[in-house]
Design a protein around this motif. Structure first.
Motif, mmCIF file in Angstrom:
data_model
loop_
_atom_site.group_PDB
_atom_site.id
_atom_site.type_symbol
_atom_site.label_atom_id
_atom_site.label_comp_id
_atom_site.label_asym_id
_atom_site.label_seq_id
_atom_site.Cartn_x
_atom_site.Cartn_y
_atom_site.Cartn_z
ATOM 1 N N CYS A 1 -10.968 -6.733 7.937
ATOM 2 C CA CYS A 1 -10.581 -5.729 6.944
ATOM 3 C C CYS A 1 -9.170 -5.889 6.388
ATOM 4 O O CYS A 1 -8.855 -5.310 5.349
ATOM 5 C CB CYS A 1 -10.712 -4.329 7.535
ATOM 6 N N TRP B 1 -2.859 5.420 15.800
ATOM 7 C CA TRP B 1 -3.714 5.104 14.649
ATOM 8 C C TRP B 1 -4.678 3.973 14.985
ATOM 9 O O TRP B 1 -5.874 4.050 14.697
ATOM 10 C CB TRP B 1 -2.845 4.738 13.438
ATOM 11 N N ILE B 2 -4.164 2.894 15.607
ATOM 12 C CA ILE B 2 -5.012 1.726 15.860
ATOM 13 C C ILE B 2 -6.110 2.063 16.868
ATOM 14 O O ILE B 2 -7.264 1.667 16.708
ATOM 15 C CB ILE B 2 -4.153 0.527 16.336
ATOM 16 N N LYS C 1 -7.233 10.949 11.089
ATOM 17 C CA LYS C 1 -7.676 11.079 9.703
ATOM 18 C C LYS C 1 -9.193 10.957 9.703
ATOM 19 O O LYS C 1 -9.746 9.898 9.367
ATOM 20 C CB LYS C 1 -7.010 9.961 8.868
ATOM 21 N N ASN D 1 -10.726 1.507 17.921
ATOM 22 C CA ASN D 1 -10.690 0.213 18.601
ATOM 23 C C ASN D 1 -10.536 0.419 20.094
ATOM 24 O O ASN D 1 -9.904 1.375 20.524
ATOM 25 C CB ASN D 1 -9.516 -0.614 18.087
ATOM 26 N N SER E 1 -11.531 -7.025 15.459
ATOM 27 C CA SER E 1 -12.151 -6.688 14.165
ATOM 28 C C SER E 1 -11.141 -6.621 13.016
ATOM 29 O O SER E 1 -11.523 -6.725 11.846
ATOM 30 C CB SER E 1 -12.868 -5.348 14.288
ATOM 31 N N CYS E 2 -9.853 -6.463 13.338
ATOM 32 C CA CYS E 2 -8.814 -6.298 12.314
ATOM 33 C C CYS E 2 -8.929 -7.313 11.167
ATOM 34 O O CYS E 2 -8.761 -6.966 9.998
ATOM 35 C CB CYS E 2 -7.423 -6.425 12.925
ATOM 36 N N ALA F 1 0.834 -1.205 0.000
ATOM 37 C CA ALA F 1 0.000 0.000 0.000
ATOM 38 C C ALA F 1 0.865 1.250 0.000
ATOM 39 O O ALA F 1 1.844 1.336 0.744
ATOM 40 C CB ALA F 1 -0.906 0.014 1.232
ATOM 41 N N LEU G 1 3.970 -4.774 6.837
ATOM 42 C CA LEU G 1 3.710 -3.397 7.283
ATOM 43 C C LEU G 1 4.982 -2.673 7.733
ATOM 44 O O LEU G 1 5.206 -1.504 7.386
ATOM 45 C CB LEU G 1 2.702 -3.423 8.444
ATOM 46 N N VAL H 1 -10.386 -4.952 2.657
ATOM 47 C CA VAL H 1 -11.033 -3.645 2.831
ATOM 48 C C VAL H 1 -9.962 -2.575 3.080
ATOM 49 O O VAL H 1 -10.041 -1.462 2.577
ATOM 50 C CB VAL H 1 -12.045 -3.678 4.002
ATOM 51 N N GLY H 2 -8.967 -2.932 3.873
ATOM 52 C CA GLY H 2 -7.874 -2.008 4.187
ATOM 53 C C GLY H 2 -6.557 -2.536 3.645
ATOM 54 O O GLY H 2 -6.516 -3.601 3.027
ATOM 55 N N PRO H 3 -5.448 -1.822 3.872
ATOM 56 C CA PRO H 3 -4.148 -2.221 3.336
ATOM 57 C C PRO H 3 -3.689 -3.597 3.834
ATOM 58 O O PRO H 3 -3.994 -3.996 4.952
ATOM 59 C CB PRO H 3 -3.199 -1.138 3.870
ATOM 60 N N ILE I 1 2.454 5.353 7.177
ATOM 61 C CA ILE I 1 1.134 4.711 7.229
ATOM 62 C C ILE I 1 0.065 5.741 6.857
ATOM 63 O O ILE I 1 0.347 6.945 6.825
ATOM 64 C CB ILE I 1 0.814 4.102 8.624
ATOM 65 N N ARG J 1 7.296 -0.625 5.447
ATOM 66 C CA ARG J 1 6.884 0.657 4.853
ATOM 67 C C ARG J 1 7.300 1.804 5.769
ATOM 68 O O ARG J 1 7.315 1.661 6.988
ATOM 69 C CB ARG J 1 5.359 0.668 4.626
HETATM 70 C C1 HEC Z 1 -13.720 -1.661 8.886
HETATM 71 C C2 HEC Z 1 -12.423 -2.047 8.380
HETATM 72 C C3 HEC Z 1 -11.189 -1.973 9.281
HETATM 73 C C4 HEC Z 1 -11.008 -2.534 10.534
HETATM 74 C C5 HEC Z 1 -12.013 -3.289 11.385
HETATM 75 C C6 HEC Z 1 -9.621 -2.278 10.876
HETATM 76 N N1 HEC Z 1 -9.011 -1.572 9.876
HETATM 77 FE FE1 HEC Z 1 -7.087 -0.968 9.839
HETATM 78 N N2 HEC Z 1 -7.439 0.062 8.126
HETATM 79 C C7 HEC Z 1 -8.609 0.072 7.411
HETATM 80 C C8 HEC Z 1 -8.504 0.991 6.307
HETATM 81 C C9 HEC Z 1 -9.579 1.294 5.268
HETATM 82 C C10 HEC Z 1 -7.211 1.548 6.383
HETATM 83 C C11 HEC Z 1 -6.614 2.603 5.453
HETATM 84 C C12 HEC Z 1 -6.964 3.952 6.013
HETATM 85 C C13 HEC Z 1 -6.393 5.120 5.274
HETATM 86 O O1 HEC Z 1 -5.169 5.137 4.983
HETATM 87 O O2 HEC Z 1 -7.151 6.057 4.996
HETATM 88 C C14 HEC Z 1 -6.565 0.925 7.517
HETATM 89 C C15 HEC Z 1 -5.248 1.163 7.897
HETATM 90 C C16 HEC Z 1 -4.588 0.468 8.888
HETATM 91 C C17 HEC Z 1 -3.180 0.575 9.154
HETATM 92 C C18 HEC Z 1 -2.193 1.435 8.369
HETATM 93 C C19 HEC Z 1 -1.679 0.639 7.187
HETATM 94 C C20 HEC Z 1 -0.942 1.445 6.162
HETATM 95 O O3 HEC Z 1 -0.066 0.878 5.508
HETATM 96 O O4 HEC Z 1 -1.261 2.613 5.964
HETATM 97 C C21 HEC Z 1 -2.899 -0.266 10.185
HETATM 98 C C22 HEC Z 1 -1.556 -0.544 10.822
HETATM 99 C C23 HEC Z 1 -4.146 -0.893 10.578
HETATM 100 N N3 HEC Z 1 -5.153 -0.416 9.761
HETATM 101 C C24 HEC Z 1 -4.270 -1.808 11.606
HETATM 102 C C25 HEC Z 1 -5.490 -2.277 12.082
HETATM 103 C C26 HEC Z 1 -5.653 -3.076 13.280
HETATM 104 C C27 HEC Z 1 -4.520 -3.524 14.171
HETATM 105 C C28 HEC Z 1 -6.978 -3.304 13.410
HETATM 106 C C29 HEC Z 1 -7.680 -4.057 14.530
HETATM 107 C C30 HEC Z 1 -7.452 -3.605 15.882
HETATM 108 C C31 HEC Z 1 -7.650 -2.672 12.272
HETATM 109 N N4 HEC Z 1 -6.722 -2.073 11.499
HETATM 110 C C32 HEC Z 1 -9.010 -2.707 12.053
HETATM 111 C C33 HEC Z 1 -9.730 -0.667 7.697
HETATM 112 C C34 HEC Z 1 -9.937 -1.360 8.880
#
Ligand code: HEC
Ligand SMILES: [Cu+2]
Length: 331
Positions: free
Chosen positions: A257, A297-298, A305, A313, A253-254, A143, A276, A269-271, A282, A279
Motif C-alpha cells: 500500500c 497507528w501501525i 480512525k 497489523n 503488508s506495508c 500527504a 514521513l 493505496v496509502g500515503p 499523520i 510531516r
Molecule cells: C491495505 C493498505 C495498507 C496497508 C497494508 C498498510 N497501510 Fe498504512 N496506510 C494506508 C492508508 C489508506 C493510510 C491513510 C489512512 C488515513 O489517513 O485515513 C495509511 C496511513 C499510514 C501512515 C500515516 C501516514 C500519514 O502521513 O498520514 C503510516 C505511518 C502507515 N500507514 C504505515 C504503515 C505500515 C508501517 C504498514 C505495515 C505494517 C502499513 N502502513 C500497512 C494503507 C495501508
C-alpha cells in the motif's frame, strides 16, 4: 480581521474571517458587507417594532378601537412602504453586485506564473503531488501537508480517487469540489506565512470529519529547501536496528500500500512515506506525528480512525520498535 475589526489571535487559522490570501480577502469583504447591511436593517426593523408596540401599549389589554385613518395618514403610509421597498431593492442590488464582483475577482486571478500542485482526494486523506515537467523523475509526492511559497500564485489541480470530496482552506480560498474522473483547477495565493488548516467540505463517508490538511506558507528560500529535501529518495538505514526496521517494512503488508522511494515499496493505496518524519501530523491531520502515535497507528489504525483504509497489523514488540526507529529516520 473579523468583519472589518482586527482582533489579535482571533478567529484563527481555519476561518474565512481571517484571510491569509487575496481570494479569501475578497470573500471576506463581501461577507462583511452583507453582514453589516443585514445587521443594521435587522436592528432598525426591531427598533421600529418595539417603538410602535410601546406607543400603543395601552391598547393591548383592551379591545382596541378601530384605527381612524385620514387621507393624510394614508398618503404617509404609502410613502413609508414605498420608501422601504425601494431601499430593500437597492440594498439587495448592492449585495448582488458585490457578490458578482467577488466571483469575478477570485475567478480571474493571474494563473500564468502559477505553481501547479496536484491534489487527489482519497477516503480519508489527501495525496499531494508537485509535478515536474522538466525532470519527471523528481516529482515530489506527500500527504496532507501542502507547502507553498508565500506571495506566489498556486494552481490546485484536483481530482478524486473515489467519491466526491471538497477542498477547502477557508483562510485562503473558497471551496472546490473534487469529482472522480473529472479534473478541476482553482487558483489561490497564500500571503501570510503560517499553517492554515483546511478540511474536506463534502460529506464523503465515515471519517469525513477526520480528513483535514494544512497549507503551509513559507518564504521562497524555506520552500526551495523543503522541495529539494523532498526530491531526494529515502535515507538508507545505517545501523542494525533501522536496517532491521526497513526489512520489517518490506516483508510485511506495508509494501502493498505504501511507497518509500529508494526501496522496492512503490504502491499508492496509502500515503507516500519517503519523508514521513518531515510531516508534523499523520492520518490527515488527526494525530501529531510522534513515535507513540505512529506505534498506535501501525498496530491498530481502526481503533484511532475506525473505517480507515489501513488494516491492523500484528508485529512483535521488537519488530515494532525497529520499524518505528526506521520510520523516524525518514526525514
Ligand atoms: C491495505 C493498505 C495498507 C496497508 C497494508 C498498510 N497501510 Fe498504512 N496506510 C494506508 C492508508 C489508506 C493510510 C491513510 C489512512 C488515513 O489517513 O485515513 C495509511 C496511513 C499510514 C501512515 C500515516 C501516514 C500519514 O502521513 O498520514 C503510516 C505511518 C502507515 N500507514 C504505515 C504503515 C505500515 C508501517 C504498514 C505495515 C505494517 C502499513 N502502513 C500497512 C494503507 C495501508
Ligand atoms: Cu469529506
Amino acid at each position: 480581521m473579523i468583519l472589518g475589526i482586527a482582533i489579535p489571535g482571533f478567529p484563527g487559522n481555519q476561518s474565512s474571517l481571517n484571510p491569509a490570501g487575496p481570494a479569501a480577502a475578497h470573500i471576506e469583504h463581501t461577507f462583511a458587507l452583507i453582514f453589516w447591511i443585514t445587521a443594521i436593517v435587522y436592528v432598525l426593523t426591531l427598533t421600529a417594532l418595539i417603538f410602535f408596540v410601546i406607543r400603543r401599549q395601552h391598547d393591548l389589554t383592551l379591545i382596541p378601537e378601530p384605527i381612524q385613518t385620514t387621507d393624510a395618514s394614508d398618503h404617509l403610509a404609502v410613502r413609508v412602504v414605498a420608501t422601504a421597498v425601494g431601499l430593500t431593492v437597492l440594498l439587495l442590488f448592492i449585495m448582488m453586485i458585490s457578490s458578482f464582483l467577488t466571483s469575478r475577482r477570485i475567478g480571474h486571478m493571474n494563473g500564468q506564473q502559477a505553481l501547479t500542485i496536484d491534489v487527489y482526494g482519497h477516503q480519508w486523506w489527501w495525496e499531494i503531488q508537485y509535478p515536474n515537467k522538466h525532470e519527471p523523475f523528481r516529482i515530489v509526492t506527500t500527504a496532507n501537508e501542502i507547502h507553498v511559497p508565500v506571495g506566489t500564485p498556486i494552481r490546485i489541480h484536483g481530482t478524486s480517487r473515489d467519491v466526491i470530496h471538497s477542498f477547502w482552506a477557508p483562510n485562503i480560498q473558497g471551496k472546490r469540489d473534487l469529482m472522480p474522473g473529472y479534473n478541476t483547477d482553482v487558483l489561490m495565493q497564500v500571503d501570510q506565512p503560517g499553517r492554515w488548516r483546511g478540511q474536506c467540505a463534502e460529506y464523503c463517508g465515515l471519517q469525513h470529519a477526520h480528513m483535514s490538511f494544512y497549507m503551509i506558507g513559507e518564504s521562497t528560500k524555506d520552500f526551495d529547501n523543503w522541495m529539494n529535501a523532498q526530491m531526494q529518495p529515502s535515507i538508507t538505514p545505517t545501523n542494525p536496528q533501522t536496517q532491521h526496521g526497513q526489512q520489517v517494512f518490506l516483508t510485511h503488508s506495508c509494501v502493498m500500500c505504501h511507497t518509500i522511494r529508494g526501496t522496492i515499496a512503490g504502491s499508492r493505496v496509502g500515503p507516500d512515506l519517503t519523508h514521513l518524519a518531515s510531516r508534523s501530523t499523520i492520518a490527515a491531520g488527526m494525530l501529531p506525528n510522534t513515535i507513540g502515535n505512529l506505534g498506535g497507528w501501525i498496530m491498530n489504525p481502526q481503533s484511532l480512525k475506525p473505517g480507515s483504509r489501513m488494516p491492523p497489523n500484528q508485529l512483535s514488540g521488537a519488530d515494532l520498535q525497529d520499524l518505528l526507529a526506521y520510520l523516524e529516520t525518514l526525514r
